[in-house]
Design a protein around this motif. Structure first.
Motif, PDB file in Angstrom:
ATOM      1  N   UNK A 137       0.831  -1.204   0.000  1.00  0.00           N
ATOM      2  CA  UNK A 137       0.000   0.000   0.000  1.00  0.00           C
ATOM      3  C   UNK A 137       0.869   1.260   0.000  1.00  0.00           C
ATOM      4  N   UNK A 138       1.924   1.253   0.799  1.00  0.00           N
ATOM      5  CA  UNK A 138       2.840   2.405   0.828  1.00  0.00           C
ATOM      6  C   UNK A 138       3.530   2.576  -0.522  1.00  0.00           C
ATOM      7  N   UNK A 139       3.912   1.467  -1.155  1.00  0.00           N
ATOM      8  CA  UNK A 139       4.559   1.548  -2.472  1.00  0.00           C
ATOM      9  C   UNK A 139       3.582   2.084  -3.514  1.00  0.00           C
ATOM     10  N   UNK A 140       2.324   1.660  -3.467  1.00  0.00           N
ATOM     11  CA  UNK A 140       1.324   2.161  -4.423  1.00  0.00           C
ATOM     12  C   UNK A 140       1.072   3.657  -4.208  1.00  0.00           C
ATOM     13  N   UNK A 141       0.998   4.092  -2.957  1.00  0.00           N
ATOM     14  CA  UNK A 141       0.845   5.529  -2.672  1.00  0.00           C
ATOM     15  C   UNK A 141       2.041   6.321  -3.179  1.00  0.00           C
ATOM     16  N   UNK A 172       1.194   3.673 -19.807  1.00  0.00           N
ATOM     17  CA  UNK A 172       1.696   2.620 -18.917  1.00  0.00           C
ATOM     18  C   UNK A 172       3.168   2.871 -18.658  1.00  0.00           C
ATOM     19  N   UNK A 173       3.548   2.810 -17.425  1.00  0.00           N
ATOM     20  CA  UNK A 173       4.957   2.960 -17.084  1.00  0.00           C
ATOM     21  C   UNK A 173       5.214   2.233 -15.771  1.00  0.00           C
ATOM     22  N   UNK A 210       7.345  -4.017  -6.632  1.00  0.00           N
ATOM     23  CA  UNK A 210       7.385  -3.391  -7.951  1.00  0.00           C
ATOM     24  C   UNK A 210       6.089  -2.601  -8.138  1.00  0.00           C
ATOM     25  N   UNK A 211       6.183  -1.482  -8.863  1.00  0.00           N
ATOM     26  CA  UNK A 211       5.030  -0.585  -9.036  1.00  0.00           C
ATOM     27  C   UNK A 211       4.827  -0.329 -10.525  1.00  0.00           C
ATOM     28  N   UNK A 212       3.589  -0.472 -10.980  1.00  0.00           N
ATOM     29  CA  UNK A 212       3.221  -0.104 -12.350  1.00  0.00           C
ATOM     30  C   UNK A 212       2.202   1.037 -12.279  1.00  0.00           C
ATOM     31  N   UNK A 213       2.361   1.969 -13.214  1.00  0.00           N
ATOM     32  CA  UNK A 213       1.510   3.160 -13.246  1.00  0.00           C
ATOM     33  C   UNK A 213       0.739   3.215 -14.558  1.00  0.00           C
ATOM     34  N   UNK A 265      -6.503  10.634 -14.668  1.00  0.00           N
ATOM     35  CA  UNK A 265      -6.798   9.482 -13.805  1.00  0.00           C
ATOM     36  C   UNK A 265      -5.518   8.651 -13.708  1.00  0.00           C
ATOM     37  N   UNK A 266      -4.964   8.575 -12.515  1.00  0.00           N
ATOM     38  CA  UNK A 266      -3.712   7.835 -12.302  1.00  0.00           C
ATOM     39  C   UNK A 266      -4.027   6.601 -11.455  1.00  0.00           C
ATOM     40  N   UNK A 267      -3.585   5.467 -11.971  1.00  0.00           N
ATOM     41  CA  UNK A 267      -3.751   4.210 -11.235  1.00  0.00           C
ATOM     42  C   UNK A 267      -2.364   3.650 -10.949  1.00  0.00           C
ATOM     43  N   UNK A 268      -2.094   3.402  -9.680  1.00  0.00           N
ATOM     44  CA  UNK A 268      -0.803   2.870  -9.250  1.00  0.00           C
ATOM     45  C   UNK A 268      -1.036   1.519  -8.590  1.00  0.00           C
TER      46      UNK A 268
END
Length: 163
Positions: free
Chosen positions: A79-83, A106-107, A121-124, A138-141
């Motif tokens: 959750x912290x990584x997604x934030x 996508x990045x 790992x985080x995808x945006x 609209x940003x989705x992490x």
């Protein structure tokens, strides 16, 4: 040799006779403790079985608690990584110099190499659309953290408005 006393009453007089103990009485006397020892063995096996079942249930409860705690810790890290990924995307989209950045579809964002983001790992994903004369983003992490058999994923979505 042991003797038994036997009292027989005949009318006015009471007669006392001494009778020898028979081998049948002796065998009955010795057979009783043998039966008791067998029942004690059965009771002992039953108690040991019950104790074993209680111990295995306790071990399962403790193990489930450990697994739950591990998943909770890794979930908090994800959750912290997604934030943090969403914050990084917003910082890239709206830099401090005031210009609007690029919204990439996508990045991937590489979390810093610190203990809290270890094995994450985080995808945006960023989507731009218009509402009247304003640009809406609209940003989705999505972050995935894993260790061994444990894999946890958390997702954060952010809406932002720019000119």
């Amino acid at each position: 040799m042991f003797l038994n006393l036997y009292r027989q009453s005949t009318g006015h007089h009471s007669v006392m006779r001494i009778l020898p103990r028979t081998s049948l009485a002796r065998s009955q006397r010795t057979a009783l403790p043998a039966r008791q020892r067998g029942s004690a063995l059965i009771i002992g096996v039953f108690v040991i079985t019950v104790m074993f079942l209680l111990a295995s249930a306790l071990i399962n409860i403790v193990e489930d608690g450990d697994v739950g705690l591990t998943q909770e810790v890794w979930g908090t890290r994800a959750f912290a990584a997604a934030n943090s990924g969403a914050d990084a995307a917003l910082a890239q989209l709206f830099p401090l110099n005031g210009d609007v950045g690029v919204c990439s579809a996508n990045s991937a964002w590489a979390p810093p190499d610190v203990v809290g983001f270890h094995a994450c790992s985080v995808t945006l994903q960023c989507t731009r659309y218009f509402v009247g004369s304003f640009s809406q983003y609209h940003i989705k992490s999505q972050a995935v953290c894993e260790s061994g058999d444990t894999r946890v994923s958390r997702q954060v979505e952010v809406e932002a408005r720019g000119n």
